[in-house]
Scaffold this active site. Structure first.
Site, PDB file in Angstrom:
ATOM      1  N   VAL A  21     -45.717 -55.548   3.759  1.00  0.00           N
ATOM      2  CA  VAL A  21     -44.993 -56.333   4.760  1.00  0.00           C
ATOM      3  C   VAL A  21     -43.631 -55.729   5.115  1.00  0.00           C
ATOM      4  O   VAL A  21     -42.904 -56.281   5.941  1.00  0.00           O
ATOM      5  CB  VAL A  21     -44.802 -57.793   4.285  1.00  0.00           C
ATOM      6  CG1 VAL A  21     -46.140 -58.489   4.187  1.00  0.00           C
ATOM      7  CG2 VAL A  21     -44.054 -57.847   2.963  1.00  0.00           C
ATOM      8  N   LYS A  23     -41.275 -54.620   2.583  1.00  0.00           N
ATOM      9  CA  LYS A  23     -40.312 -55.031   1.569  1.00  0.00           C
ATOM     10  C   LYS A  23     -39.357 -53.909   1.175  1.00  0.00           C
ATOM     11  O   LYS A  23     -38.147 -54.127   1.046  1.00  0.00           O
ATOM     12  CB  LYS A  23     -41.085 -55.533   0.355  1.00  0.00           C
ATOM     13  CG  LYS A  23     -40.266 -56.098  -0.774  1.00  0.00           C
ATOM     14  CD  LYS A  23     -41.144 -56.825  -1.760  1.00  0.00           C
ATOM     15  CE  LYS A  23     -42.343 -56.019  -2.187  1.00  0.00           C
ATOM     16  NZ  LYS A  23     -41.995 -54.698  -2.772  1.00  0.00           N
ATOM     17  N   THR A  24     -39.888 -52.707   0.980  1.00  0.00           N
ATOM     18  CA  THR A  24     -39.035 -51.600   0.554  1.00  0.00           C
ATOM     19  C   THR A  24     -38.068 -51.195   1.662  1.00  0.00           C
ATOM     20  O   THR A  24     -36.891 -50.896   1.395  1.00  0.00           O
ATOM     21  CB  THR A  24     -39.899 -50.399   0.128  1.00  0.00           C
ATOM     22  OG1 THR A  24     -40.674 -50.789  -1.015  1.00  0.00           O
ATOM     23  CG2 THR A  24     -39.036 -49.201  -0.235  1.00  0.00           C
ATOM     24  N   LYS A  45     -36.137 -51.163  -9.246  1.00  0.00           N
ATOM     25  CA  LYS A  45     -37.569 -51.399  -9.055  1.00  0.00           C
ATOM     26  C   LYS A  45     -38.169 -51.630 -10.434  1.00  0.00           C
ATOM     27  O   LYS A  45     -38.335 -50.684 -11.208  1.00  0.00           O
ATOM     28  CB  LYS A  45     -38.215 -50.180  -8.376  1.00  0.00           C
ATOM     29  CG  LYS A  45     -39.712 -50.305  -8.139  1.00  0.00           C
ATOM     30  CD  LYS A  45     -40.012 -51.115  -6.911  1.00  0.00           C
ATOM     31  CE  LYS A  45     -41.505 -51.149  -6.612  1.00  0.00           C
ATOM     32  NZ  LYS A  45     -41.807 -51.946  -5.411  1.00  0.00           N
ATOM     33  N   GLY A 114     -39.455 -56.118  -5.862  1.00  0.00           N
ATOM     34  CA  GLY A 114     -40.655 -56.498  -6.599  1.00  0.00           C
ATOM     35  C   GLY A 114     -41.880 -55.691  -6.208  1.00  0.00           C
ATOM     36  O   GLY A 114     -41.788 -54.587  -5.661  1.00  0.00           O
ATOM     37  N   ALA A 115     -43.047 -56.247  -6.507  1.00  0.00           N
ATOM     38  CA  ALA A 115     -44.318 -55.589  -6.201  1.00  0.00           C
ATOM     39  C   ALA A 115     -45.243 -56.622  -5.575  1.00  0.00           C
ATOM     40  O   ALA A 115     -45.622 -57.594  -6.233  1.00  0.00           O
ATOM     41  CB  ALA A 115     -44.942 -55.013  -7.466  1.00  0.00           C
ATOM     42  N   GLY A 177     -40.407 -58.294   8.476  1.00  0.00           N
ATOM     43  CA  GLY A 177     -40.347 -56.879   8.137  1.00  0.00           C
ATOM     44  C   GLY A 177     -40.643 -55.922   9.268  1.00  0.00           C
ATOM     45  O   GLY A 177     -40.314 -54.738   9.156  1.00  0.00           O
ATOM     46  N   PRO A 203     -36.943 -53.966  13.024  1.00  0.00           N
ATOM     47  CA  PRO A 203     -37.854 -53.484  14.063  1.00  0.00           C
ATOM     48  C   PRO A 203     -39.023 -52.731  13.455  1.00  0.00           C
ATOM     49  O   PRO A 203     -38.896 -52.073  12.412  1.00  0.00           O
ATOM     50  CB  PRO A 203     -36.972 -52.551  14.897  1.00  0.00           C
ATOM     51  CG  PRO A 203     -35.936 -52.061  13.936  1.00  0.00           C
ATOM     52  CD  PRO A 203     -35.670 -53.213  13.004  1.00  0.00           C
TER      53      PRO A 203
END
Length: 241
Positions: A21, A23-24, A45, A114-115, A177, A203
């Site tokens: 989505v 996240k990183t 992480k 997270g993961a 995201g 974006p």
């Protein structure tokens, strides 16, 4: 408890409604914005699964003062499952808590990436029971950023994640995201429904930007809660191409 109108410092958890989505990339954007605000930032992480390194991506785009991975597992699975398949020791909850608190003593903001989703099994407690990012948020008394998709189906996923956090008395905000270049009715409708919880919109394709462009742009994607400068959603919407 910190609300979504306060600027978040100390540990801040970054979770998602699902895998993939953004996240990183959202973590990298938050690191950029906090550093632009003059804060010293660490990214932690807890568990990396699969071959690609999320911390390397964050280093490339944001260059935080500190960026570290606590445990790595080869298979792209939930961390506890990946540890079991690799016959490695699972990640212990309080190992992560201690590591994050140690970084918080040296940094103004510690982003904990997270993961997958909020309730993915990350590792084991001393009792042998699995723990999740929700458990980590409670243990750290930290707010959580929920990164989600912008399109169809996202409202239910976001609502379930926010409800799980609310039941644990964890303050949370939502970042979309990947806002499409050509948003459709569903995207605008979701934005309207989510605006009270939104703390950012990235974006689509942000992770492919040249790091310098990413660094100049990221504060404009996030609200002051996340040390960004986006403070008027109406003006933001009017400036979308």
């Amino acid at each position: 408890m910190r609300g979504v109108s306060d600027a978040w410092t100390g540990p801040v958890l970054v979770t998602g409604t699902d895998s993939g989505v953004g996240k990183t990339i959202a973590t990298a954007a938050m690191a950029v914005a906090a550093q632009a605000a003059g804060l010293r930032v660490a990214v932690v992480k807890p568990a990396q699964t699969g071959e690609l390194s999320d911390v390397d991506t964050v280093r490339l785009l944001a260059a935080p003062a500190t960026a570290r991975t606590l445990a790595s597992f080869a298979e792209p699975l939930a961390p506890l499952t990946a540890a079991r398949i690799a016959q490695q020791e699972p990640l212990e909850l309080y190992t992560v808590v201690d590591a994050v608190r140690a970084e918080a003593e040296k940094h103004d903001v510690v982003l904990v990436d997270g993961a997958g989703g909020l309730l993915v099994p990350m590792g084991l407690r001393p009792s042998g029971e699995p723990w999740t990012m929700a458990d980590l948020a409670v243990s750290l008394d930290a707010p959580a950023v929920v990164v989600a998709r912008a399109g169809s189906g996202t409202l239910n996923h976001i609502a379930l994640t926010l409800e799980a956090l609310s039941r644990r008395a964890v303050t949370a905000g939502v970042v979309l995201g990947a806002w499409p270049v050509e948003p459709e009715l569903v995207h605008w409708s979701n934005l309207s429904d989510l605006v009270d919880n939104l703390v950012g919109v990235l974006p689509d394709g942000a992770g492919s930007m040249e790091p310098g462009v990413f660094g100049r742009s990221a504060p404009g994607w996030l609200t002051p809660t996340l040390h960004g400068v986006l403070d008027d959603w109406r003006a933001w919407a009017e400036n979308i191409d």
